[in-house]
Design an enzyme around this catalytic site. Structure first.
Site, PDB file in Angstrom:
ATOM      1  N   ASN A  85       3.227   1.692  -0.879  1.00 31.17           N
ATOM      2  CA  ASN A  85       1.793   1.588  -1.413  1.00 31.17           C
ATOM      3  C   ASN A  85       1.600   0.736  -2.760  1.00 31.17           C
ATOM      4  OD1 ASN A  85       1.506   3.279   0.669  1.00 31.17           O
ATOM      5  ND2 ASN A  85       1.009   5.278  -0.640  1.00 31.17           N
ATOM      6  N   VAL A  86       0.510   0.156  -2.804  1.00 31.23           N
ATOM      7  CA  VAL A  86       0.241  -0.726  -3.966  1.00 31.23           C
ATOM      8  C   VAL A  86      -0.671   0.080  -4.821  1.00 31.23           C
ATOM      9  CG1 VAL A  86       0.752  -3.018  -2.610  1.00 31.23           C
ATOM     10  CG2 VAL A  86      -1.639  -2.080  -2.479  1.00 31.23           C
ATOM     11  N   HIS A 102       6.224  -3.102  -1.803  1.00 33.61           N
ATOM     12  CA  HIS A 102       5.345  -4.210  -1.843  1.00 33.61           C
ATOM     13  C   HIS A 102       4.255  -4.371  -2.924  1.00 33.61           C
ATOM     14  CE1 HIS A 102       5.598  -2.803   2.844  1.00 33.61           C
ATOM     15  NE2 HIS A 102       6.906  -3.525   2.416  1.00 33.61           N
ATOM     16  N   CYS A 110       0.472 -15.927 -10.522  1.00 33.99           N
ATOM     17  CA  CYS A 110      -0.411 -17.146 -10.183  1.00 33.99           C
ATOM     18  C   CYS A 110       0.032 -17.753  -8.802  1.00 33.99           C
ATOM     19  CB  CYS A 110       0.187 -18.321 -11.181  1.00 33.99           C
ATOM     20  SG  CYS A 110      -0.382 -20.015 -10.945  1.00 33.99           S
ATOM     21  N   CYS A 130      -2.034 -23.618 -15.417  1.00 35.25           N
ATOM     22  CA  CYS A 130      -1.815 -24.950 -14.128  1.00 35.25           C
ATOM     23  C   CYS A 130      -3.058 -25.036 -13.418  1.00 35.25           C
ATOM     24  CB  CYS A 130      -0.735 -24.244 -13.250  1.00 35.25           C
ATOM     25  SG  CYS A 130      -1.037 -23.062 -12.051  1.00 35.25           S
ATOM     26  N   THR A 168       3.941   7.170   6.685  1.00 35.38           N
ATOM     27  CA  THR A 168       4.427   5.763   7.118  1.00 35.38           C
ATOM     28  C   THR A 168       4.580   5.601   8.678  1.00 35.38           C
ATOM     29  OG1 THR A 168       5.681   3.793   6.808  1.00 35.38           O
ATOM     30  CG2 THR A 168       6.787   5.822   6.421  1.00 35.38           C
ATOM     31  N   SER A 169       3.831   4.617   9.098  1.00 39.91           N
ATOM     32  CA  SER A 169       3.981   4.271  10.531  1.00 39.91           C
ATOM     33  C   SER A 169       5.375   3.836  10.923  1.00 39.91           C
ATOM     34  CB  SER A 169       2.922   3.216  10.979  1.00 39.91           C
ATOM     35  OG  SER A 169       2.827   2.291  10.350  1.00 39.91           O
ATOM     36  N   ASN A 193       4.136  13.603   8.778  1.00 34.41           N
ATOM     37  CA  ASN A 193       3.450  12.701   9.079  1.00 34.41           C
ATOM     38  C   ASN A 193       2.122  13.373   9.990  1.00 34.41           C
ATOM     39  OD1 ASN A 193       1.848  10.333  10.487  1.00 34.41           O
ATOM     40  ND2 ASN A 193       3.533   9.012   9.682  1.00 34.41           N
ATOM     41  N   ALA A 211       0.196  15.075   4.291  1.00 34.10           N
ATOM     42  CA  ALA A 211       1.111  15.141   3.450  1.00 34.10           C
ATOM     43  C   ALA A 211       0.455  16.137   2.201  1.00 34.10           C
ATOM     44  CB  ALA A 211       1.561  13.908   2.955  1.00 34.10           C
TER      45      ALA A 211
HETATM   46  C1  BJW Z   1      -0.798  10.580   7.399  1.00 34.48           C
HETATM   47  C2  BJW Z   1      -1.981  11.131   6.997  1.00 34.48           C
HETATM   48  C3  BJW Z   1      -1.752  12.190   6.051  1.00 34.48           C
HETATM   49  C4  BJW Z   1      -2.439   8.948   8.008  1.00 34.48           C
HETATM   50  N1  BJW Z   1      -0.706  12.810   5.837  1.00 34.48           N
HETATM   51  N2  BJW Z   1       0.332  11.275   7.339  1.00 34.48           N
HETATM   52  C5  BJW Z   1      12.342  -7.046  11.339  1.00 34.48           C
HETATM   53  C6  BJW Z   1      12.063  -6.868  12.909  1.00 34.48           C
HETATM   54  C7  BJW Z   1      10.691  -7.192  13.081  1.00 34.48           C
HETATM   55  C8  BJW Z   1       9.930  -8.009  12.027  1.00 34.48           C
HETATM   56  C9  BJW Z   1      10.618  -8.315  10.668  1.00 34.48           C
HETATM   57  C10 BJW Z   1      11.774  -7.689  10.482  1.00 34.48           C
HETATM   58  N3  BJW Z   1      12.018  -8.025   9.130  1.00 34.48           N
HETATM   59  C11 BJW Z   1      11.103  -8.608   8.684  1.00 34.48           C
HETATM   60  C12 BJW Z   1       9.938  -8.622   9.510  1.00 34.48           C
HETATM   61  C13 BJW Z   1       8.719  -9.179   9.475  1.00 34.48           C
HETATM   62  C14 BJW Z   1       7.526  -8.278   8.588  1.00 34.48           C
HETATM   63  C15 BJW Z   1       7.407  -7.208   9.564  1.00 34.48           C
HETATM   64  O1  BJW Z   1       8.110  -6.037   9.425  1.00 34.48           O
HETATM   65  N4  BJW Z   1       6.713  -7.216  10.639  1.00 34.48           N
HETATM   66  C16 BJW Z   1       6.443  -5.945  11.541  1.00 34.48           C
HETATM   67  C17 BJW Z   1       4.972  -5.608  11.647  1.00 34.48           C
HETATM   68  C18 BJW Z   1       6.906  -6.181  12.964  1.00 34.48           C
HETATM   69  N5  BJW Z   1       8.089  -7.828   7.515  1.00 34.48           N
HETATM   70  C19 BJW Z   1       7.921  -8.971   6.451  1.00 34.48           C
HETATM   71  O2  BJW Z   1       7.442  -9.903   6.638  1.00 34.48           O
HETATM   72  C20 BJW Z   1       8.198  -8.473   4.999  1.00 34.48           C
HETATM   73  N6  BJW Z   1       8.736  -9.459   4.444  1.00 34.48           N
HETATM   74  C21 BJW Z   1      10.111  -9.795   4.535  1.00 34.48           C
HETATM   75  O3  BJW Z   1      10.723  -8.977   5.474  1.00 34.48           O
HETATM   76  O4  BJW Z   1      10.593 -10.745   4.037  1.00 34.48           O
HETATM   77  C22 BJW Z   1      11.822 -11.398   4.713  1.00 34.48           C
HETATM   78  C23 BJW Z   1      11.424 -12.306   5.835  1.00 34.48           C
HETATM   79  C24 BJW Z   1      10.427 -13.064   6.043  1.00 34.48           C
HETATM   80  C25 BJW Z   1      10.209 -13.930   7.016  1.00 34.48           C
HETATM   81  C26 BJW Z   1      10.611 -13.635   8.027  1.00 34.48           C
HETATM   82  C27 BJW Z   1      11.594 -12.503   8.154  1.00 34.48           C
HETATM   83  C28 BJW Z   1      12.155 -11.542   7.002  1.00 34.48           C
HETATM   84  C29 BJW Z   1       6.957  -8.375   4.117  1.00 34.48           C
HETATM   85  C30 BJW Z   1       6.188  -7.005   4.578  1.00 34.48           C
HETATM   86  C31 BJW Z   1       5.090  -6.829   3.728  1.00 34.48           C
HETATM   87  C32 BJW Z   1       3.912  -5.676   4.390  1.00 34.48           C
HETATM   88  N7  BJW Z   1       2.891  -5.829   3.264  1.00 34.48           N
HETATM   89  C33 BJW Z   1       1.793  -5.008   3.527  1.00 34.48           C
HETATM   90  C34 BJW Z   1       0.548  -5.485   2.737  1.00 34.48           C
HETATM   91  C35 BJW Z   1       0.838  -5.123   1.402  1.00 34.48           C
HETATM   92  C36 BJW Z   1      -0.530  -5.685   0.539  1.00 34.48           C
HETATM   93  C37 BJW Z   1      -1.661  -4.745   0.706  1.00 34.48           C
HETATM   94  O5  BJW Z   1      -1.689  -3.590   0.601  1.00 34.48           O
HETATM   95  O6  BJW Z   1      -2.626  -5.483   1.229  1.00 34.48           O
HETATM   96  O7  BJW Z   1       2.387  -3.709   3.291  1.00 34.48           O
HETATM   97  S1  BJW Z   1       1.400  -4.611   5.524  1.00 34.48           S
HETATM   98  C38 BJW Z   1       0.863  -3.225   5.278  1.00 34.48           C
HETATM   99  O8  BJW Z   1       1.977  -2.377   6.066  1.00 34.48           O
HETATM  100  C39 BJW Z   1       1.331  -2.671   3.678  1.00 34.48           C
HETATM  101  C40 BJW Z   1       1.995  -1.316   4.037  1.00 34.48           C
HETATM  102  O9  BJW Z   1       2.603  -1.091   2.693  1.00 34.48           O
HETATM  103  C41 BJW Z   1       2.758  -1.671   5.017  1.00 34.48           C
HETATM  104  C42 BJW Z   1       3.120  -0.332   5.922  1.00 34.48           C
HETATM  105  O10 BJW Z   1       2.087   0.391   6.465  1.00 34.48           O
HETATM  106  P1  BJW Z   1       2.056   2.053   6.096  1.00 34.48           P
HETATM  107  O11 BJW Z   1       2.105   2.606   4.685  1.00 34.48           O
HETATM  108  O12 BJW Z   1       3.209   2.412   7.103  1.00 34.48           O
HETATM  109  O13 BJW Z   1       0.576   2.330   6.651  1.00 34.48           O
HETATM  110  P2  BJW Z   1      -0.007   2.536   8.031  1.00 34.48           P
HETATM  111  O14 BJW Z   1      -1.264   2.609   8.191  1.00 34.48           O
HETATM  112  O15 BJW Z   1       0.915   1.604   9.145  1.00 34.48           O
HETATM  113  O16 BJW Z   1       0.664   4.077   8.536  1.00 34.48           O
HETATM  114  C43 BJW Z   1      -0.034   5.101   8.134  1.00 34.48           C
HETATM  115  C44 BJW Z   1       0.526   6.375   8.497  1.00 34.48           C
HETATM  116  O17 BJW Z   1       0.175   7.532   7.556  1.00 34.48           O
HETATM  117  C45 BJW Z   1       0.645   6.728   9.961  1.00 34.48           C
HETATM  118  O18 BJW Z   1       1.688   6.867  10.573  1.00 34.48           O
HETATM  119  C46 BJW Z   1      -0.610   7.867   9.901  1.00 34.48           C
HETATM  120  O19 BJW Z   1      -0.160   8.730  11.152  1.00 34.48           O
HETATM  121  C47 BJW Z   1      -0.076   8.695   8.682  1.00 34.48           C
HETATM  122  N8  BJW Z   1      -1.018   9.532   7.958  1.00 34.48           N
HETATM  123  N9  BJW Z   1      -2.946   9.998   7.119  1.00 34.48           N
HETATM  124  C48 BJW Z   1       0.410  12.471   6.480  1.00 34.48           C
HETATM  125  N10 BJW Z   1      -2.741  12.743   5.486  1.00 34.48           N
END
Ligand code: BJW
Length: 231
Positions: A85-86, A102, A110, A130, A168-169, A193, A211
């Site tokens: 989380n951010v 993240h 910048c 810049c 997290t998903s 979750n 949670a």
């Molecule tokens: C509850 C609840 C309650 C609800 N109680 N539970 C390997 C395989 C395939 C792809 C890749 C790989 N390695 C890298 C990749 C590419 C990519 C990736 O992962 N893609 C996939 C989508 C397939 N990853 C990247 O690009 C990462 N960089 C990287 O790996 O660099 C090296 C590289 C570069 C290029 C190519 C290959 C490698 C960077 C990832 C950056 C993610 N950024 C974001 C945005 C951040 C900024 C912002 O906030 O705007 O991060 S995306 C978004 O998803 C955010 C989150 O941190 C992240 C995860 O989401 P999260 O937190 O899990 O949220 P949800 O909504 O998905 O889930 C919520 C959950 O809560 C659900 O399960 C609900 O049920 C639950 N819930 N209420 C308990 N009360």
């Protein structure tokens, strides 16, 4: 070690990313907003979206889930919180040792160069050094995670005895891989979750629910005897 995602902040009123009805990206397409290409194409649109989210995060309060994790840190001799989380809510809840995988929406970088933040004009959204646009210091898809943060998260997951995956998903890498590293190194994996995920069937224990309700109960039952007044 605990890894948290957007679900832990849902009960503070912040939208998750992928939940069907309330997820941020059910209203906006991520590729339009959360990538460097999107920012390059339309910095104003992306900056406005982040300004709105920053405001939501500042208005939100840490909930009982955040507070329980801060309590867990105080009660366990070695504890690392890794968050995707951010929003800054874990810090506001009192967690001290934390890795932000993240980035943080309240900080800026910048977009053009690695300029010093001393010269950032936050009102104008420009770098005085810049002239480049300022962007949020978060990690977008296709971008590398901060090296120190990722190294600490990997080390934590490989050394921990118990790994909690909370709200997290488990679809975004490399964070989605951390539980596997923990399990391969002998840790017990516990998921909390409100819905099932790809991790659910593989976790040692899976608690289905919010949670903010489960974590305080867990901390109370494991660490705080009722005679001490509870949490
Ligand atoms: C509850 C609840 C309650 C609800 N109680 N539970 C390997 C395989 C395939 C792809 C890749 C790989 N390695 C890298 C990749 C590419 C990519 C990736 O992962 N893609 C996939 C989508 C397939 N990853 C990247 O690009 C990462 N960089 C990287 O790996 O660099 C090296 C590289 C570069 C290029 C190519 C290959 C490698 C960077 C990832 C950056 C993610 N950024 C974001 C945005 C951040 C900024 C912002 O906030 O705007 O991060 S995306 C978004 O998803 C955010 C989150 O941190 C992240 C995860 O989401 P999260 O937190 O899990 O949220 P949800 O909504 O998905 O889930 C919520 C959950 O809560 C659900 O399960 C609900 O049920 C639950 N819930 N209420 C308990 N009360």
């Amino acid at each position: 070690m605990a890894l948290t995602g957007a679900g832990i902040s849902a009960e503070s009123g912040l939208a998750t990313f992928r939940d069907a009805q309330t997820g941020l990206w059910s209203k906006f397409r991520p590729e339009e907003l959360a990538t460097a290409e999107a920012f390059q194409r339309n910095p104003t649109l992306v900056s406005d979206w982040y300004a709105w989210r920053r405001e939501q995060a500042l208005k939100a309060q840490p909930n009982p889930g955040h507070l329980a994790l801060a309590e867990m840190e105080r009660r366990v001799s070695e504890f690392l919180l890794v968050t995707q989380n951010v929003d800054g809510l874990h810090e506001r809840a009192g967690t001290k040792q934390m890795v932000e995988l993240h980035g943080n929406i309240h900080r800026f970088r910048c977009f053009e160069n690695d300029c010093s933040s001393e010269n950032f004009d936050l009102d104008k959204g420009r770098c005085r050094s810049c002239g480049g646009h300022l962007r949020p210091a978060v990690v977008w898809f296709g971008e590398m995670l901060p090296v120190d943060a990722l190294e600490s998260a990997i080390k934590g997951s490989e050394e921990c005895d118990v790994f909690f995956s909370i709200g997290t998903s488990s679809v975004v890498y490399p964070a989605a891989d951390l539980w596997r590293r923990a399990k391969n190194n002998g840790a017990i994996v516990v998921e909390i979750n409100k819905d099932s995920t790809t991790l659910t069937a593989l976790a040692d224990y899976s608690f289905r629910g919010k949670a903010g309700q489960i974590l305080p109960q867990l901390v109370r039952q494991v660490w705080i005897p009722e005679s001490a007044g509870g949490l």
